[in-house]
Design a protein around this motif. Structure first.
Motif, mmCIF file in Angstrom:
data_model
loop_
_atom_site.group_PDB
_atom_site.id
_atom_site.type_symbol
_atom_site.label_atom_id
_atom_site.label_comp_id
_atom_site.label_asym_id
_atom_site.label_seq_id
_atom_site.Cartn_x
_atom_site.Cartn_y
_atom_site.Cartn_z
ATOM 1 N N ILE A 21 38.545 26.793 35.789
ATOM 2 C CA ILE A 21 39.564 26.478 36.789
ATOM 3 C C ILE A 21 40.710 27.465 36.617
ATOM 4 O O ILE A 21 41.310 27.541 35.552
ATOM 5 C CB ILE A 21 40.047 25.018 36.651
ATOM 6 N N PHE A 22 40.978 28.212 37.672
ATOM 7 C CA PHE A 22 42.013 29.236 37.636
ATOM 8 C C PHE A 22 43.286 28.727 38.293
ATOM 9 O O PHE A 22 43.307 28.458 39.498
ATOM 10 C CB PHE A 22 41.529 30.500 38.354
ATOM 11 N N VAL A 23 44.345 28.591 37.487
ATOM 12 C CA VAL A 23 45.649 28.133 37.962
ATOM 13 C C VAL A 23 46.695 29.001 37.257
ATOM 14 O O VAL A 23 47.240 28.620 36.229
ATOM 15 C CB VAL A 23 45.894 26.643 37.628
ATOM 16 N N LEU A 24 46.914 30.178 37.787
ATOM 17 C CA LEU A 24 47.870 31.106 37.194
ATOM 18 C C LEU A 24 48.343 32.053 38.279
ATOM 19 O O LEU A 24 47.695 32.175 39.322
ATOM 20 C CB LEU A 24 47.220 31.901 36.055
ATOM 21 N N PRO A 25 49.461 32.733 38.073
ATOM 22 C CA PRO A 25 49.880 33.718 39.067
ATOM 23 C C PRO A 25 48.810 34.806 39.205
ATOM 24 O O PRO A 25 48.268 35.272 38.199
ATOM 25 C CB PRO A 25 51.176 34.288 38.471
ATOM 26 N N HIS A 26 48.492 35.179 40.431
ATOM 27 C CA HIS A 26 47.399 36.131 40.654
ATOM 28 C C HIS A 26 47.642 37.476 39.979
ATOM 29 O O HIS A 26 46.696 38.185 39.672
ATOM 30 C CB HIS A 26 47.122 36.300 42.150
ATOM 31 N N LEU A 32 41.334 39.515 32.986
ATOM 32 C CA LEU A 32 40.892 38.209 32.502
ATOM 33 C C LEU A 32 39.381 38.046 32.584
ATOM 34 O O LEU A 32 38.737 37.597 31.639
ATOM 35 C CB LEU A 32 41.587 37.099 33.294
ATOM 36 N N GLY A 33 38.793 38.441 33.697
ATOM 37 C CA GLY A 33 37.345 38.298 33.883
ATOM 38 C C GLY A 33 36.543 39.028 32.829
ATOM 39 O O GLY A 33 35.567 38.494 32.292
ATOM 40 N N ALA A 52 47.543 32.646 46.920
ATOM 41 C CA ALA A 52 48.046 34.007 47.139
ATOM 42 C C ALA A 52 46.953 34.849 47.755
ATOM 43 O O ALA A 52 45.798 34.441 47.825
ATOM 44 C CB ALA A 52 48.477 34.614 45.808
ATOM 45 N N VAL A 53 47.322 36.032 48.187
ATOM 46 C CA VAL A 53 46.378 37.060 48.563
ATOM 47 C C VAL A 53 46.824 38.336 47.869
ATOM 48 O O VAL A 53 47.978 38.472 47.473
ATOM 49 C CB VAL A 53 46.284 37.300 50.095
ATOM 50 N N HIS A 54 45.903 39.230 47.711
ATOM 51 C CA HIS A 54 46.183 40.511 47.061
ATOM 52 C C HIS A 54 45.944 41.598 48.100
ATOM 53 O O HIS A 54 45.159 41.410 49.025
ATOM 54 C CB HIS A 54 45.251 40.684 45.860
ATOM 55 N N ILE A 67 38.222 37.038 41.659
ATOM 56 C CA ILE A 67 37.656 36.266 40.547
ATOM 57 C C ILE A 67 36.141 36.473 40.495
ATOM 58 O O ILE A 67 35.577 36.739 39.433
ATOM 59 C CB ILE A 67 38.005 34.772 40.677
ATOM 60 N N ARG A 68 35.474 36.334 41.635
ATOM 61 C CA ARG A 68 34.020 36.496 41.711
ATOM 62 C C ARG A 68 33.601 37.850 41.145
ATOM 63 O O ARG A 68 32.683 37.943 40.335
ATOM 64 C CB ARG A 68 33.549 36.357 43.161
ATOM 65 N N GLU A 69 34.268 38.896 41.572
ATOM 66 C CA GLU A 69 33.926 40.241 41.109
ATOM 67 C C GLU A 69 34.177 40.395 39.609
ATOM 68 O O GLU A 69 33.347 40.951 38.891
ATOM 69 C CB GLU A 69 34.742 41.279 41.880
ATOM 70 N N SER A 70 35.297 39.883 39.128
ATOM 71 C CA SER A 70 35.625 40.041 37.707
ATOM 72 C C SER A 70 34.691 39.248 36.797
ATOM 73 O O SER A 70 34.521 39.590 35.633
ATOM 74 C CB SER A 70 37.077 39.645 37.438
ATOM 75 N N LEU A 71 34.064 38.195 37.345
ATOM 76 C CA LEU A 71 33.145 37.383 36.551
ATOM 77 C C LEU A 71 31.684 37.758 36.797
ATOM 78 O O LEU A 71 30.774 37.018 36.414
ATOM 79 C CB LEU A 71 33.354 35.890 36.842
#
Length: 94
Positions: A21-26, A32-33, A52-54, A67-71
């Motif tokens: 569960i990801f709950v942090l500033p983007h 992290l991943g 947020a969006v990047h 997140i998907r890409e980093s994992l």
């Protein structure tokens, strides 16, 4: 609950995890991943509560895609709602 423990080491905290569960500033997603993908369960799923969006040179990037890409392709779901901070601060709960 006894099985909820604070752990400052992200690799230790996610070792064998089935649900992340990801709950942090983007802004802190960065590397992290790469730190956790090798210790989490290979069948893990991720849930993002990040609101947020990047932006990159091509435009908007969804946080769930980051997140998907980093994992390494892990399934990512998103849970969001309206921002009610102003109403909560005013005590307007109904």
């Amino acid at each position: 609950p006894k099985n909820v423990v604070a752990d400052p080491d992200v690799e230790s905290a996610t070792r064998g995890a089935d649900i992340l569960i990801f709950v942090l500033p983007h802004q802190f997603l960065g590397k992290l991943g790469s730190k956790i993908r090798h210790v989490m369960s290979p069948n893990a799923i991720a849930i993002s509560l990040i609101k947020a969006v990047h932006f990159d040179d091509k435009g908007i990037v969804l946080i769930s895609d980051m997140i998907r890409e980093s994992l390494g392709g892990t399934d990512v779901s998103v849970l969001m709602g309206a921002n009610l901070a102003k109403e909560v601060a005013q005590g307007a709960f109904c």
